[in-house]
Design a protein around this motif. Structure first.
Motif, PDB file in Angstrom:
ATOM      1  N   UNK A 138     -49.320  11.289  30.702  1.00  0.00           N
ATOM      2  CA  UNK A 138     -48.139  10.427  30.751  1.00  0.00           C
ATOM      3  C   UNK A 138     -48.315   9.366  31.826  1.00  0.00           C
ATOM      4  N   UNK A 139     -48.182   8.123  31.401  1.00  0.00           N
ATOM      5  CA  UNK A 139     -48.379   6.954  32.259  1.00  0.00           C
ATOM      6  C   UNK A 139     -47.027   6.325  32.598  1.00  0.00           C
ATOM      7  N   UNK A 190     -40.744  13.735  38.131  1.00  0.00           N
ATOM      8  CA  UNK A 190     -40.884  14.444  36.854  1.00  0.00           C
ATOM      9  C   UNK A 190     -42.343  14.495  36.422  1.00  0.00           C
ATOM     10  N   UNK A 191     -43.021  13.367  36.495  1.00  0.00           N
ATOM     11  CA  UNK A 191     -44.432  13.315  36.092  1.00  0.00           C
ATOM     12  C   UNK A 191     -45.287  14.182  37.010  1.00  0.00           C
ATOM     13  N   UNK A 192     -45.023  14.113  38.290  1.00  0.00           N
ATOM     14  CA  UNK A 192     -45.790  14.897  39.265  1.00  0.00           C
ATOM     15  C   UNK A 192     -45.645  16.398  38.993  1.00  0.00           C
ATOM     16  N   UNK A 193     -44.421  16.829  38.782  1.00  0.00           N
ATOM     17  CA  UNK A 193     -44.151  18.251  38.557  1.00  0.00           C
ATOM     18  C   UNK A 193     -44.763  18.732  37.241  1.00  0.00           C
ATOM     19  N   UNK A 194     -44.684  17.919  36.210  1.00  0.00           N
ATOM     20  CA  UNK A 194     -45.243  18.310  34.911  1.00  0.00           C
ATOM     21  C   UNK A 194     -46.754  18.471  34.994  1.00  0.00           C
ATOM     22  N   UNK A 200     -41.852  18.558  29.969  1.00  0.00           N
ATOM     23  CA  UNK A 200     -40.662  18.725  30.804  1.00  0.00           C
ATOM     24  C   UNK A 200     -39.737  17.529  30.638  1.00  0.00           C
ATOM     25  N   UNK A 201     -38.438  17.801  30.673  1.00  0.00           N
ATOM     26  CA  UNK A 201     -37.424  16.754  30.599  1.00  0.00           C
ATOM     27  C   UNK A 201     -36.732  16.579  31.941  1.00  0.00           C
ATOM     28  N   UNK A 202     -36.362  15.343  32.255  1.00  0.00           N
ATOM     29  CA  UNK A 202     -35.629  15.072  33.482  1.00  0.00           C
ATOM     30  C   UNK A 202     -34.220  15.637  33.391  1.00  0.00           C
ATOM     31  N   UNK A 203     -33.650  15.625  32.199  1.00  0.00           N
ATOM     32  CA  UNK A 203     -32.310  16.174  31.995  1.00  0.00           C
ATOM     33  C   UNK A 203     -32.366  17.559  31.363  1.00  0.00           C
ATOM     34  N   UNK A 206     -35.643  10.708  30.346  1.00  0.00           N
ATOM     35  CA  UNK A 206     -37.099  10.696  30.139  1.00  0.00           C
ATOM     36  C   UNK A 206     -37.714  12.088  30.062  1.00  0.00           C
ATOM     37  N   UNK A 207     -38.886  12.105  29.438  1.00  0.00           N
ATOM     38  CA  UNK A 207     -39.677  13.322  29.296  1.00  0.00           C
ATOM     39  C   UNK A 207     -41.109  13.019  29.711  1.00  0.00           C
ATOM     40  N   UNK A 208     -41.866  14.068  30.081  1.00  0.00           N
ATOM     41  CA  UNK A 208     -43.276  13.913  30.454  1.00  0.00           C
ATOM     42  C   UNK A 208     -44.096  15.006  29.786  1.00  0.00           C
TER      43      UNK A 208
END
Length: 255
Positions: free
Chosen positions: A109-110, A122-126, A204-207, A227-229
């Motif tokens: 995911x970019x 979110x991206x970091x955690x995913x 993973x989803x932010x919400x 957003x999602x990642x």
């Protein structure tokens, strides 16, 4: 049926996953405001074919393109289109390749330019959760150990795990048994043996975790529009430490 791969088959899988990794590296150079997702798709298809492979997703169950390109609230299976990327977009690119009779599969995911801190987190955690799942892909563990590690990291960081979409075995077929959920309980599920090759892919989803399928019949979208990642590696179960066949190095050496 579950297939445990020979060392020769794993070498072939490594080659197909290397081509996936290089393709995503090529794509990463092009991601910028103004480029259409269909143009990214064409670049990927051309690169794969020029290097002796076939797009693994094109025509699979009728999917019309080489890449799945999922934007912002799209989780997975986004269809490339005339949509032009813009500053602040989140772009998940999932790529599959068939080479020498075996499939490779990986996703990254970019971000397009600057994004908000919560999206960056979110991206970091995913991505972190992907590697926590990979750490559990060792002989003697269970499938539930992979899912537990991924789920725990999501919950510790207040993001949601998409439960309906899962990872999978991979080899001569793009999708093989077993399914690899991104949630689970320690010590539960299939006992892992050396030579099992799986695609581990936390989403993973932010919400909230709720999703729906878009009217195009493909894209999976967050129900709340947040957003999602999605990050994915193809991994071999080994004794002591899993072997990652795919790679992000061609992306991260550039960005």
């Amino acid at each position: 049926m579950i297939f445990h791969k020979t060392e020769e088959e794993i070498e072939r899988l490594e080659m197909s996953n290397l081509l996936v990794a290089k393709t995503l590296g090529v794509i990463s150079k092009e991601i910028a405001p103004g480029i259409s997702t269909l143009r990214l798709d064409k670049i990927a298809e051309e690169y794969i074919r020029d290097n002796g492979g076939k797009p693994g997703f094109l025509g699979y169950d009728g999917f019309p393109n080489t890449l799945c390109v999922s934007i912002n609230s799209q989780v997975v299976h986004g269809i490339p289109s005339s949509y032009e990327l813009k500053e602040g977009d989140v772009v998940s690119c999932d790529c599959g390749v068939l080479l020498n009779g075996f499939y490779g599969d990986s996703a990254y995911t970019f971000t397009v330019g600057a994004v908000t801190p919560d999206v960056q987190q979110l991206l970091k955690v995913t991505k972190e959760a992907l590697y926590k799942g990979v750490e559990q892909a060792i002989e003697g563990n269970h499938l539930g150990d992979i899912g537990f590690a991924i789920q725990k990291h999501a919950e510790q960081n207040s993001v949601s795990v998409v439960r309906e979409m899962v990872g999978h075995g991979i080899g001569k077929n793009l999708h093989e048994d077993p399914q690899v959920p991104n949630y689970g309980k320690k010590g539960r599920g299939l006992k892992l043996r050396e030579g099992l090759v799986v695609a581990i892919e936390p989403m993973f989803n932010l919400g909230k975790r709720d999703i729906y399928q878009d009217s195009d019949g493909w894209a999976i979208v967050t129900a709340d529009g947040k957003p999602s990642a999605h990050f994915e590696h193809t991994v071999v179960v080994r004794k002591g430490k899993a072997q990652i066949l795919s790679s992000f190095e061609f992306i991260e050496d550039i960005n």
